[in-house]
Design a protein around this motif. Sequence first.
Motif, PDB file in Angstrom:
ATOM      1  N   ARG A  25       7.501   6.593   8.111  1.00 30.74           N
ATOM      2  CA  ARG A  25       6.455   5.566   8.104  1.00 30.74           C
ATOM      3  C   ARG A  25       5.537   5.725   6.890  1.00 30.74           C
ATOM      4  O   ARG A  25       5.102   4.743   6.291  1.00 30.74           O
ATOM      5  CB  ARG A  25       5.652   5.645   9.404  1.00 30.74           C
ATOM      6  N   ILE A  29       4.843   2.942   3.770  1.00 32.58           N
ATOM      7  CA  ILE A  29       3.519   2.512   3.308  1.00 32.58           C
ATOM      8  C   ILE A  29       3.374   2.757   1.810  1.00 32.58           C
ATOM      9  O   ILE A  29       2.811   1.933   1.075  1.00 32.58           O
ATOM     10  CB  ILE A  29       2.427   3.240   4.102  1.00 32.58           C
ATOM     11  N   GLY A  32       5.146   0.067  -0.008  1.00 28.90           N
ATOM     12  CA  GLY A  32       4.369  -1.168   0.052  1.00 28.90           C
ATOM     13  C   GLY A  32       3.183  -1.165  -0.906  1.00 28.90           C
ATOM     14  O   GLY A  32       2.886  -2.175  -1.541  1.00 28.90           O
ATOM     15  N   THR A  36       3.367  -4.069  -3.687  1.00 28.39           N
ATOM     16  CA  THR A  36       2.556  -5.246  -3.394  1.00 28.39           C
ATOM     17  C   THR A  36       1.784  -5.700  -4.614  1.00 28.39           C
ATOM     18  O   THR A  36       1.448  -4.904  -5.507  1.00 28.39           O
ATOM     19  CB  THR A  36       1.582  -4.938  -2.242  1.00 28.39           C
ATOM     20  N   LEU A  42      -4.211  -1.209   2.579  1.00 25.14           N
ATOM     21  CA  LEU A  42      -3.221  -0.794   3.559  1.00 25.14           C
ATOM     22  C   LEU A  42      -2.633  -2.002   4.283  1.00 25.14           C
ATOM     23  O   LEU A  42      -1.450  -2.006   4.644  1.00 25.14           O
ATOM     24  CB  LEU A  42      -3.851   0.178   4.551  1.00 25.14           C
ATOM     25  N   THR A  43      -3.437  -3.028   4.495  1.00 28.92           N
ATOM     26  CA  THR A  43      -2.943  -4.252   5.121  1.00 28.92           C
ATOM     27  C   THR A  43      -1.861  -4.912   4.271  1.00 28.92           C
ATOM     28  O   THR A  43      -0.834  -5.375   4.787  1.00 28.92           O
ATOM     29  CB  THR A  43      -4.098  -5.235   5.353  1.00 28.92           C
ATOM     30  N   ILE A  46       1.420  -2.909   4.582  1.00 25.36           N
ATOM     31  CA  ILE A  46       2.135  -3.128   5.839  1.00 25.36           C
ATOM     32  C   ILE A  46       2.776  -4.513   5.855  1.00 25.36           C
ATOM     33  O   ILE A  46       3.907  -4.697   6.301  1.00 25.36           O
ATOM     34  CB  ILE A  46       1.178  -2.941   7.026  1.00 25.36           C
ATOM     35  N   SER A  47       2.053  -5.499   5.344  1.00 29.52           N
ATOM     36  CA  SER A  47       2.566  -6.869   5.336  1.00 29.52           C
ATOM     37  C   SER A  47       3.729  -7.053   4.381  1.00 29.52           C
ATOM     38  O   SER A  47       4.481  -8.032   4.500  1.00 29.52           O
ATOM     39  CB  SER A  47       1.435  -7.839   4.961  1.00 29.52           C
ATOM     40  N   GLN A  51       5.764  -6.854   8.758  1.00 26.99           N
ATOM     41  CA  GLN A  51       5.327  -6.403  10.074  1.00 26.99           C
ATOM     42  C   GLN A  51       3.996  -7.069  10.416  1.00 26.99           C
ATOM     43  O   GLN A  51       2.996  -6.900   9.706  1.00 26.99           O
ATOM     44  CB  GLN A  51       5.166  -4.876  10.100  1.00 26.99           C
ATOM     45  N   TRP A  55      -0.185  -2.696  14.077  1.00 29.73           N
ATOM     46  CA  TRP A  55      -0.446  -1.902  12.882  1.00 29.73           C
ATOM     47  C   TRP A  55      -1.104  -0.569  13.206  1.00 29.73           C
ATOM     48  O   TRP A  55      -1.388   0.224  12.309  1.00 29.73           O
ATOM     49  CB  TRP A  55      -1.355  -2.666  11.918  1.00 29.73           C
ATOM     50  N   ASP A  58       0.561   2.633  11.946  1.00 31.33           N
ATOM     51  CA  ASP A  58       0.476   2.840  10.496  1.00 31.33           C
ATOM     52  C   ASP A  58      -0.878   3.405  10.092  1.00 31.33           C
ATOM     53  O   ASP A  58      -0.965   4.274   9.213  1.00 31.33           O
ATOM     54  CB  ASP A  58       0.724   1.516   9.778  1.00 31.33           C
ATOM     55  N   TYR A  59      -1.932   2.936  10.710  1.00 30.66           N
ATOM     56  CA  TYR A  59      -3.262   3.455  10.407  1.00 30.66           C
ATOM     57  C   TYR A  59      -3.431   4.890  10.904  1.00 30.66           C
ATOM     58  O   TYR A  59      -4.150   5.680  10.289  1.00 30.66           O
ATOM     59  CB  TYR A  59      -4.336   2.549  11.027  1.00 30.66           C
TER      60      TYR A  59
END
Length: 378
Positions: A25, A29, A32, A36, A42-43, A46-47, A51, A55, A58-59
Amino acid sequence: MLYKNWLVLTLRWRSAFAQDRSFNRFLMIMVGLLATRGRGTLTAAISFFGQILSWSSDYRIFSRSDWKTSDLFLGVIHECKSYIQHQKRIVISLDDTGIHKSSRKIKQVSLMRDPLGPKYRPNLINGIRCLHVIAHIPSETYQLGSTGISIGFELSPPPKKPKKKASEDEWKEYRIAQKTRCLSVCGANLICNLRKDFDSVGLLQTILCVVDGGYTNKNFIQRMPETVDMIGRVRKDIRICLPAEENNKRKIYGATLPTPETIRSDDIWPIQNCECFYGKRMRNISFKEINNILWQNSAGKRRMRLIIVMPTPYKQPGHKKLRYNAPAYLITTDLYTPAEELIQAYFDRWEIEVLHRDLKTHVGLGQVQLWSENSVVR
Protein backbone atom coordinates in the motif's frame (compact mmCIF):
# COMPACT_ATOMS: atom_id res chain seq x y z
CA MET A 1 11.39 -0.07 -17.92
CA LEU A 2 11.71 2.92 -15.56
CA TYR A 3 8.90 1.59 -13.36
CA LYS A 4 10.56 -1.85 -13.09
CA ASN A 5 13.89 -0.32 -12.10
CA TRP A 6 12.15 1.82 -9.48
CA LEU A 7 10.47 -1.24 -7.98
CA VAL A 8 13.82 -3.04 -7.77
CA LEU A 9 15.33 -0.08 -5.91
CA THR A 10 12.44 0.10 -3.45
CA LEU A 11 12.66 -3.60 -2.47
CA ARG A 12 15.15 -2.64 0.25
CA TRP A 13 12.31 -0.76 2.00
CA ARG A 14 10.48 -4.02 2.68
CA SER A 15 12.38 -4.62 5.94
CA ALA A 16 11.01 -1.35 7.38
CA PHE A 17 7.41 -2.68 7.36
CA ALA A 18 5.95 -5.46 9.48
CA GLN A 19 3.50 -6.72 6.83
CA ASP A 20 3.52 -7.14 3.07
CA ARG A 21 0.16 -5.41 2.66
CA SER A 22 1.46 -2.29 4.43
CA PHE A 23 4.51 -2.23 2.19
CA ASN A 24 2.44 -2.73 -0.99
CA ARG A 25 0.00 0.00 0.00
CA PHE A 26 2.90 2.34 0.76
CA LEU A 27 4.42 1.68 -2.69
CA MET A 28 1.08 2.41 -4.39
CA ILE A 29 0.88 5.77 -2.63
CA MET A 30 4.47 6.58 -3.63
CA VAL A 31 3.69 5.79 -7.27
CA GLY A 32 0.61 8.00 -7.09
CA LEU A 33 2.59 10.91 -5.62
CA LEU A 34 5.19 10.65 -8.38
CA ALA A 35 2.73 10.19 -11.24
CA THR A 36 -0.07 12.59 -10.29
CA ARG A 37 -0.22 16.04 -11.85
CA GLY A 38 -0.75 19.22 -9.89
CA ARG A 39 -0.39 19.35 -6.11
CA GLY A 40 1.17 16.27 -4.58
CA THR A 41 -1.48 15.60 -1.94
CA LEU A 42 -2.32 12.21 -0.48
CA THR A 43 -5.84 12.49 -1.90
CA ALA A 44 -4.45 12.94 -5.41
CA ALA A 45 -2.15 9.94 -4.97
CA ILE A 46 -5.03 7.69 -3.87
CA SER A 47 -7.30 8.94 -6.65
CA PHE A 48 -4.63 8.19 -9.25
CA PHE A 49 -5.56 4.49 -9.03
CA GLY A 50 -9.29 5.19 -9.13
CA GLN A 51 -9.99 4.28 -5.50
CA ILE A 52 -13.03 6.26 -4.30
CA LEU A 53 -14.59 4.09 -1.55
CA SER A 54 -12.46 3.85 1.60
CA TRP A 55 -9.32 5.89 2.14
CA SER A 56 -8.85 5.31 5.87
CA SER A 57 -6.39 2.43 5.44
CA ASP A 58 -4.20 4.59 3.19
CA TYR A 59 -4.08 7.39 5.74
CA ARG A 60 -3.31 4.93 8.55
CA ILE A 61 -0.13 3.88 6.74
CA PHE A 62 1.31 7.23 7.80
CA SER A 63 -0.50 7.84 11.08
CA ARG A 64 -0.58 4.37 12.75
CA SER A 65 1.61 1.89 10.87
CA ASP A 66 4.82 0.94 12.69
CA TRP A 67 7.76 2.04 10.52
CA LYS A 68 10.51 4.66 10.64
CA THR A 69 11.74 7.01 7.95
CA SER A 70 15.33 6.31 8.97
CA ASP A 71 14.86 2.68 7.86
CA LEU A 72 13.90 3.88 4.38
CA PHE A 73 17.04 5.99 4.10
CA LEU A 74 19.10 3.01 5.26
CA GLY A 75 17.93 1.23 2.11
CA VAL A 76 19.08 4.22 0.06
CA ILE A 77 22.52 4.01 1.68
CA HIS A 78 22.65 0.33 0.70
CA GLU A 79 22.03 1.29 -2.94
CA CYS A 80 24.71 4.00 -2.79
CA LYS A 81 27.30 1.54 -1.47
CA SER A 82 28.36 0.29 -4.89
CA TYR A 83 29.10 3.86 -6.05
CA ILE A 84 31.12 5.10 -3.06
CA GLN A 85 32.70 1.99 -1.51
CA HIS A 86 35.95 2.52 -3.44
CA GLN A 87 36.24 6.23 -2.61
CA LYS A 88 38.85 7.44 -0.12
CA ARG A 89 36.19 9.34 1.79
CA ILE A 90 32.41 9.76 1.77
CA VAL A 91 31.38 13.33 0.97
CA ILE A 92 28.01 14.47 2.34
CA SER A 93 26.32 17.87 2.66
CA LEU A 94 24.04 19.10 5.43
CA ASP A 95 21.61 22.00 5.20
CA ASP A 96 18.27 23.14 6.58
CA THR A 97 15.19 24.15 4.63
CA GLY A 98 11.67 25.31 5.38
CA ILE A 99 8.35 23.90 4.19
CA HIS A 100 5.60 26.50 3.96
CA LYS A 101 2.35 25.62 5.75
CA SER A 102 -0.84 27.65 6.06
CA SER A 103 -2.28 25.83 9.09
CA ARG A 104 -1.22 26.53 12.68
CA LYS A 105 -2.93 23.37 13.93
CA ILE A 106 0.01 21.21 12.89
CA LYS A 107 2.15 20.63 15.96
CA GLN A 108 5.49 21.12 14.21
CA VAL A 109 4.52 24.43 12.54
CA SER A 110 6.22 27.60 13.78
CA LEU A 111 6.96 31.10 12.56
CA MET A 112 10.01 31.27 10.34
CA ARG A 113 11.65 33.77 8.05
CA ASP A 114 10.55 33.75 4.43
CA PRO A 115 13.65 32.99 2.31
CA LEU A 116 11.96 34.53 -0.76
CA GLY A 117 11.23 37.82 0.98
CA PRO A 118 13.16 41.03 0.25
CA LYS A 119 16.38 41.68 2.14
CA TYR A 120 15.26 45.07 3.43
CA ARG A 121 12.14 43.61 5.10
CA PRO A 122 12.18 40.13 6.66
CA ASN A 123 8.75 38.55 6.27
CA LEU A 124 7.48 35.83 8.60
CA ILE A 125 5.55 32.78 7.42
CA ASN A 126 4.16 29.61 8.99
CA GLY A 127 6.33 26.65 8.15
CA ILE A 128 8.17 23.52 9.28
CA ARG A 129 11.93 23.59 9.74
CA CYS A 130 13.72 20.52 8.36
CA LEU A 131 17.23 19.10 8.14
CA HIS A 132 18.41 17.48 4.92
CA VAL A 133 21.55 15.43 4.20
CA ILE A 134 22.71 14.27 0.77
CA ALA A 135 25.56 12.01 -0.34
CA HIS A 136 27.66 13.10 -3.30
CA ILE A 137 27.98 10.33 -5.88
CA PRO A 138 31.01 11.00 -8.13
CA SER A 139 30.38 10.96 -11.85
CA GLU A 140 31.74 8.05 -13.87
CA THR A 141 32.73 10.50 -16.60
CA TYR A 142 35.63 12.78 -15.79
CA GLN A 143 34.91 16.47 -15.23
CA LEU A 144 31.15 16.18 -14.79
CA GLY A 145 30.84 16.96 -11.09
CA SER A 146 28.80 14.85 -8.67
CA THR A 147 25.17 13.85 -8.14
CA GLY A 148 23.36 14.43 -4.85
CA ILE A 149 21.27 11.60 -3.33
CA SER A 150 19.12 12.21 -0.23
CA ILE A 151 20.20 9.97 2.65
CA GLY A 152 18.65 11.80 5.60
CA PHE A 153 15.67 14.05 6.20
CA GLU A 154 14.04 14.92 9.49
CA LEU A 155 11.97 17.68 11.05
CA SER A 156 13.66 20.05 13.46
CA PRO A 157 11.00 22.40 14.85
CA PRO A 158 12.04 24.94 17.50
CA PRO A 159 10.55 24.61 20.99
CA LYS A 160 7.27 26.36 21.68
CA LYS A 161 7.65 29.56 23.65
CA PRO A 162 5.66 29.59 26.93
CA LYS A 163 3.02 32.21 27.60
CA LYS A 164 3.77 35.28 29.72
CA LYS A 165 1.95 33.82 32.73
CA ALA A 166 3.88 30.53 32.57
CA SER A 167 5.70 29.29 35.66
CA GLU A 168 9.44 29.58 36.19
CA ASP A 169 9.87 25.84 35.63
CA GLU A 170 8.26 26.10 32.19
CA TRP A 171 10.55 28.97 31.25
CA LYS A 172 13.56 27.01 32.52
CA GLU A 173 12.60 23.98 30.40
CA TYR A 174 12.14 26.27 27.40
CA ARG A 175 15.63 27.76 27.76
CA ILE A 176 17.14 24.28 28.04
CA ALA A 177 15.20 23.15 24.95
CA GLN A 178 16.48 26.16 23.02
CA LYS A 179 20.03 24.88 23.51
CA THR A 180 19.35 21.19 22.89
CA ARG A 181 17.01 21.62 19.89
CA CYS A 182 18.89 24.27 17.94
CA LEU A 183 19.82 23.49 14.34
CA SER A 184 23.51 22.90 14.97
CA VAL A 185 22.87 20.35 17.74
CA CYS A 186 20.14 18.55 15.78
CA GLY A 187 22.37 18.53 12.70
CA ALA A 188 25.26 17.03 14.66
CA ASN A 189 23.00 14.30 16.07
CA LEU A 190 21.77 13.50 12.55
CA ILE A 191 25.34 13.16 11.27
CA CYS A 192 26.25 10.87 14.19
CA ASN A 193 23.28 8.62 13.38
CA LEU A 194 24.29 8.52 9.71
CA ARG A 195 27.80 7.53 10.75
CA LYS A 196 26.29 4.47 12.46
CA ASP A 197 24.21 3.68 9.37
CA PHE A 198 27.27 3.81 7.13
CA ASP A 199 29.14 1.51 9.51
CA SER A 200 26.24 -0.96 9.53
CA VAL A 201 26.39 -1.40 5.73
CA GLY A 202 30.19 -1.77 5.67
CA LEU A 203 31.17 1.75 4.60
CA LEU A 204 33.95 2.50 7.08
CA GLN A 205 35.68 5.38 5.28
CA THR A 206 36.02 8.78 6.86
CA ILE A 207 33.05 11.07 6.21
CA LEU A 208 33.60 14.63 5.03
CA CYS A 209 30.56 16.72 5.99
CA VAL A 210 30.16 20.00 4.07
CA VAL A 211 28.07 22.69 5.80
CA ASP A 212 27.36 26.40 5.48
CA GLY A 213 28.18 29.14 7.96
CA GLY A 214 25.25 28.32 10.25
CA TYR A 215 26.90 25.09 11.42
CA THR A 216 30.53 26.17 11.86
CA ASN A 217 30.20 26.67 15.59
CA LYS A 218 30.96 25.01 18.91
CA ASN A 219 27.75 23.00 19.10
CA PHE A 220 28.41 21.27 15.78
CA ILE A 221 32.21 20.92 15.60
CA GLN A 222 32.75 19.50 19.08
CA ARG A 223 30.01 16.89 18.59
CA MET A 224 31.58 15.39 15.47
CA PRO A 225 32.97 11.84 15.90
CA GLU A 226 36.63 11.14 15.14
CA THR A 227 35.71 9.44 11.86
CA VAL A 228 33.80 12.50 10.61
CA ASP A 229 35.53 15.62 9.30
CA MET A 230 33.72 18.86 8.52
CA ILE A 231 34.34 21.82 6.27
CA GLY A 232 32.33 25.00 6.33
CA ARG A 233 32.38 28.71 5.82
CA VAL A 234 33.39 31.12 8.60
CA ARG A 235 33.50 34.87 9.11
CA LYS A 236 36.48 36.90 7.99
CA ASP A 237 37.23 38.16 11.53
CA ILE A 238 37.43 34.97 13.62
CA ARG A 239 40.22 34.68 16.19
CA ILE A 240 42.66 31.86 15.49
CA CYS A 241 46.04 30.97 16.93
CA LEU A 242 48.91 28.51 16.69
CA PRO A 243 49.31 25.57 19.08
CA ALA A 244 51.66 26.06 22.01
CA GLU A 245 55.18 24.70 21.82
CA GLU A 246 55.56 21.00 22.53
CA ASN A 247 57.93 21.68 25.43
CA ASN A 248 55.29 23.71 27.25
CA LYS A 249 52.85 21.13 28.64
CA ARG A 250 50.80 23.63 30.66
CA LYS A 251 49.89 25.82 27.72
CA ILE A 252 47.57 24.79 24.87
CA TYR A 253 47.20 27.93 22.77
CA GLY A 254 50.20 29.69 21.31
CA ALA A 255 50.73 32.91 19.37
CA THR A 256 47.67 34.65 17.98
CA LEU A 257 47.38 34.75 14.18
CA PRO A 258 45.92 37.60 12.13
CA THR A 259 42.28 37.40 11.05
CA PRO A 260 41.46 35.53 7.83
CA GLU A 261 40.78 38.84 6.08
CA THR A 262 44.26 40.08 6.97
CA ILE A 263 45.85 36.81 5.85
CA ARG A 264 44.07 37.08 2.49
CA SER A 265 45.41 40.57 1.79
CA ASP A 266 48.91 39.99 3.19
CA ASP A 267 51.66 38.83 0.82
CA ILE A 268 53.47 36.84 3.53
CA TRP A 269 51.27 33.83 2.88
CA PRO A 270 51.78 32.56 -0.68
CA ILE A 271 48.95 32.06 -3.16
CA GLN A 272 48.45 28.56 -4.57
CA ASN A 273 46.50 27.52 -7.66
CA CYS A 274 44.36 24.52 -8.59
CA GLU A 275 41.55 23.52 -10.94
CA CYS A 276 38.02 22.76 -9.76
CA PHE A 277 34.80 21.92 -11.56
CA TYR A 278 31.88 24.30 -11.16
CA GLY A 279 29.68 26.23 -13.52
CA LYS A 280 29.73 23.35 -16.09
CA ARG A 281 33.49 23.47 -16.67
CA MET A 282 36.91 23.36 -15.04
CA ARG A 283 38.09 26.70 -13.66
CA ASN A 284 41.32 28.02 -12.19
CA ILE A 285 41.08 28.69 -8.45
CA SER A 286 43.55 30.64 -6.32
CA PHE A 287 43.70 30.00 -2.59
CA LYS A 288 45.76 30.27 0.57
CA GLU A 289 45.91 27.75 3.39
CA ILE A 290 47.23 27.55 6.93
CA ASN A 291 47.38 24.13 8.53
CA ASN A 292 47.51 23.02 12.16
CA ILE A 293 45.80 25.97 13.83
CA LEU A 294 43.41 26.29 16.79
CA TRP A 295 40.05 28.02 16.94
CA GLN A 296 39.53 28.38 20.66
CA ASN A 297 35.98 29.74 20.65
CA SER A 298 34.45 26.91 18.60
CA ALA A 299 36.82 23.94 18.13
CA GLY A 300 38.60 23.98 21.49
CA LYS A 301 41.68 21.75 21.41
CA ARG A 302 40.92 20.16 18.02
CA ARG A 303 43.41 21.10 15.30
CA MET A 304 41.92 22.94 12.33
CA ARG A 305 42.90 24.08 8.87
CA LEU A 306 42.05 27.40 7.24
CA ILE A 307 41.55 27.64 3.46
CA ILE A 308 40.94 31.02 1.85
CA VAL A 309 39.50 30.93 -1.67
CA MET A 310 40.59 34.14 -3.40
CA PRO A 311 38.12 36.29 -5.40
CA THR A 312 37.49 34.82 -8.85
CA PRO A 313 37.13 37.19 -11.84
CA TYR A 314 34.09 36.85 -14.11
CA LYS A 315 32.08 38.82 -16.66
CA GLN A 316 28.33 39.21 -16.68
CA PRO A 317 26.60 38.42 -20.01
CA GLY A 318 26.45 41.57 -22.11
CA HIS A 319 28.99 43.48 -19.96
CA LYS A 320 32.67 44.07 -20.60
CA LYS A 321 33.57 45.08 -17.05
CA LEU A 322 35.47 42.45 -15.08
CA ARG A 323 33.88 41.59 -11.73
CA TYR A 324 35.04 39.50 -8.80
CA ASN A 325 33.24 37.02 -6.58
CA ALA A 326 33.47 37.47 -2.84
CA PRO A 327 36.28 35.50 -1.15
CA ALA A 328 35.36 32.35 0.78
CA TYR A 329 36.90 31.59 4.17
CA LEU A 330 36.70 27.86 4.85
CA ILE A 331 37.71 25.99 7.97
CA THR A 332 38.01 22.21 8.25
CA THR A 333 39.09 19.48 10.63
CA ASP A 334 40.69 17.54 7.75
CA LEU A 335 44.42 18.21 7.99
CA TYR A 336 45.73 15.86 5.30
CA THR A 337 43.45 15.84 2.24
CA PRO A 338 44.74 18.03 -0.63
CA ALA A 339 43.19 21.48 -0.58
CA GLU A 340 41.82 21.23 -4.13
CA GLU A 341 39.71 18.22 -3.13
CA LEU A 342 38.28 20.07 -0.14
CA ILE A 343 37.49 23.13 -2.25
CA GLN A 344 35.81 20.91 -4.84
CA ALA A 345 33.69 19.32 -2.10
CA TYR A 346 32.57 22.76 -0.95
CA PHE A 347 31.65 23.77 -4.50
CA ASP A 348 29.61 20.56 -4.84
CA ARG A 349 27.56 21.59 -1.79
CA TRP A 350 25.37 23.67 -4.10
CA GLU A 351 23.80 20.38 -5.21
CA ILE A 352 21.73 20.29 -2.01
CA GLU A 353 20.20 23.69 -2.83
CA VAL A 354 19.18 22.42 -6.27
CA LEU A 355 17.73 19.29 -4.70
CA HIS A 356 15.64 21.41 -2.32
CA ARG A 357 14.09 23.16 -5.30
CA ASP A 358 13.44 19.91 -7.18
CA LEU A 359 11.84 18.21 -4.17
CA LYS A 360 9.47 21.10 -3.54
CA THR A 361 8.67 21.86 -7.18
CA HIS A 362 8.54 18.47 -8.90
CA VAL A 363 8.11 15.86 -6.16
CA GLY A 364 5.71 17.89 -4.01
CA LEU A 365 7.64 17.98 -0.74
CA GLY A 366 5.39 19.45 1.96
CA GLN A 367 2.25 19.54 -0.18
CA VAL A 368 0.60 16.56 1.53
CA GLN A 369 -2.13 17.94 3.80
CA LEU A 370 -2.08 16.00 7.08
CA TRP A 371 -2.41 16.97 10.75
CA SER A 372 -1.39 13.81 12.57
CA GLU A 373 2.04 14.14 14.20
CA ASN A 374 3.33 10.85 12.78
CA SER A 375 1.94 11.62 9.33
CA VAL A 376 3.62 15.03 9.17
CA VAL A 377 6.99 13.50 10.09
CA ARG A 378 6.65 10.80 7.42
